[in-house]
Design an enzyme around this catalytic site. Sequence first.
Site, mmCIF file in Angstrom:
data_model
loop_
_atom_site.group_PDB
_atom_site.id
_atom_site.type_symbol
_atom_site.label_atom_id
_atom_site.label_comp_id
_atom_site.label_asym_id
_atom_site.label_seq_id
_atom_site.Cartn_x
_atom_site.Cartn_y
_atom_site.Cartn_z
ATOM 1 N N LYS A 207 1.059 -0.914 -0.174
ATOM 2 C CA LYS A 207 -0.067 -0.500 0.083
ATOM 3 C C LYS A 207 0.728 0.400 -0.064
ATOM 4 O O LYS A 207 1.802 1.473 0.919
ATOM 5 C CB LYS A 207 -0.845 0.405 1.345
ATOM 6 C CG LYS A 207 -2.002 0.908 1.016
ATOM 7 C CD LYS A 207 -3.064 1.059 2.415
ATOM 8 C CE LYS A 207 -3.963 1.400 2.481
ATOM 9 N NZ LYS A 207 -5.246 1.419 3.929
ATOM 10 N N GLU B 255 -18.603 -5.626 11.091
ATOM 11 C CA GLU B 255 -20.015 -4.785 12.185
ATOM 12 C C GLU B 255 -20.918 -5.675 12.490
ATOM 13 O O GLU B 255 -21.648 -4.730 14.204
ATOM 14 C CB GLU B 255 -20.660 -3.556 11.681
ATOM 15 C CG GLU B 255 -19.358 -2.439 10.548
ATOM 16 C CD GLU B 255 -19.090 -3.153 9.216
ATOM 17 O OE1 GLU B 255 -18.370 -2.006 9.124
ATOM 18 O OE2 GLU B 255 -19.653 -4.638 8.857
ATOM 19 N N ARG C 49 -25.088 -1.745 8.101
ATOM 20 C CA ARG C 49 -24.890 -3.553 7.985
ATOM 21 C C ARG C 49 -24.814 -4.286 8.756
ATOM 22 O O ARG C 49 -25.558 -5.141 9.380
ATOM 23 C CB ARG C 49 -23.029 -3.431 7.989
ATOM 24 C CG ARG C 49 -23.682 -2.365 6.245
ATOM 25 C CD ARG C 49 -21.711 -2.266 6.272
ATOM 26 N NE ARG C 49 -20.900 -3.551 6.455
ATOM 27 C CZ ARG C 49 -20.387 -3.883 4.855
ATOM 28 N NH1 ARG C 49 -20.513 -3.774 3.981
ATOM 29 N NH2 ARG C 49 -19.371 -4.567 5.142
#
Length: 643
Positions: free
Chosen positions: A281, A366, A394
């Site tokens: 990244k 979540e 969610r």
Amino acid sequence: MPLLTRIRGPRDLDRLSPEELDRLAGEIRTFLVDAVSKTGGHLGPNLGVVELTLALHRVFESPRDKVLWDTGHQSYVHKLLTGRQDFSRLKMKGGLSGYPSQAESEHDVIENSHASTVLGWADGIAKANQIKKRDSHVVAVIGDGALTGGMAWEALNNIADAKDRPLVIVVNDNERSYSPTIGGLANHLATLRTTDGYERFLTRTKDLLERTPVVGQALYDTLHGAKKGLKDFIAPQGMFEDLGLKYVGPIDGHDIEALESALTRAKRFGGPVIVHCLTEKGRGYQPALQDEADRFHAVGKIHPDTGLPIASSGADWTSVFGEEMVKLGEERDDVVAITAAMLQPVGLDRFAKRFPDRVYDVGIAEQHGAVSAAGLAHAGVHPVFAVYATFLNRAFDQVLMDVALHRCGVTFVLDRAGVTGTDGASHNGMWDMSILQVVPGLRLAAPRDADQVRAQLREAVAVEDAPTVVRFSKGAVGPAVPAVGRVGGMDVLREPGTDTPDVLLVSVGALAPMCLEIAGLLDRQGISTTVVDPRWVKPVDEAMAPLAEKHRVVVTVEDNSRVGGVGSTIAQALRDAGVDVPLRDFGIPPRFLDHASRAEVMAEIGLTAPDIARQVTGLVAKLDGRYERSAADAIDSVEPARD
């Protein structure tokens, strides 16, 4: 002539030599740093997938083959290679979306930018291909962070059930989601990353044994026959293969030749295959690589050479919450924090540094976070689960059936509530105050300023027998909005100046300054207005109905969907109390909003002070049995107040 300017579509890559591909990768990274530093956006993730995206588009034939991204914030390179090279208005009105967009290109499919969904999409498309007897391919690119989500594993279980259904899963493994990825899966992938690997082991063993007389070849054949057991010992990828998924990797995600070879083999296999790619990244941009927090996952406008912000916006809502959490942690050793792979974005990084043993990062999960919070509360601690408002959607069933049903003292802190703007439809936090209204016993606070964030967070964690929610906006927090009085539990922000006021204006959360501006505009039209901030919008304060009865009309203004929102709830409360006062609710219309600045979105949907004042003026005029056009027109000539 730069190579990038010659790329108008994926097939333009076919004629490039290996040397030209390497050069193109460098040009793309230079382009991304230059472009995103001007507009802001997701920089680190895209710097990490340059070679991977090049390889994908050389091996597969988009749009005939479907290349799906989870999440779409790593799709900038994909946009560049599919003919979209004007990044001058990235994430701005009329410019490119920060995520895939079907309206932009036939090469884009998934727009939702909620993690862990791509494998379900891929499974469905692959099934449809089979029914329709198409010979096209489906490629799902998922990060190691998104692979921690439960939906991903539900999909894997279904994908593995069809051994003859072609589907290529590319795991983009950079050890991070926003911050470093954690959990059992992350540890497994780390083992694969750091293991020398079966194929290289077998090659070295073969070379050695073939030089050994008589027994060498026989020994090699025996080892090769024990492939499965040896593979698990040397490179423990059995977790995937036990599911019935062919595993290829780990592959150097910055070696285009190796990537193309692996993807080509996966394409030919004819069944579900996982290609495990190791990427970095922020690759190629030193400021990103030096940022240990999130490798420049998302940036505002920055100086391209240093990576430093061009301007500071001052204190924001998130940092106010983060600072108060540390103070609460120092005062109460039973307060713990939960995050879903977003420790820094939701402001819990300071709490984590101060109390590392009291923070739980559940990954992009979540639902699990909410259920785990219920267990924590049941066992005697008070969890504070900080999450973007859009992502709490969610976990609705878990809030309802695990937290609320069991009367657990869990505090949910919703960041980025209301219109967020530039990240588009899936990131606006415009549903929370509607969906949470149906949860029995839940209490919901909408602070109007930094002082109220601090106060209402403390009020929330003091509740031990029900879920509480504190929601606030994105970006800079404005100056304090003082109360001039109190009615019940509600703050009065403006008195009407008369015993027979016309309008009760109910201001929800961060819209308080705008509501005071509306009251000022109405006052110029001779319409007296009381402005109240309920502070806690669920349940409706008992003092609301008696207060409303003293006014001719009630107006609610909220940064949430009008459908089932605060306005609807107050209207029901007035009906239940037998208070027959007209009510007009202003909020977000029930539609998906295109990306633009927050101010532009608010203007588009009519959620501005002049727009609302104009309509309220007309409403009051109708109550008087008249409609003075000149009064409404006068609102148009008033310059809106500036922040």
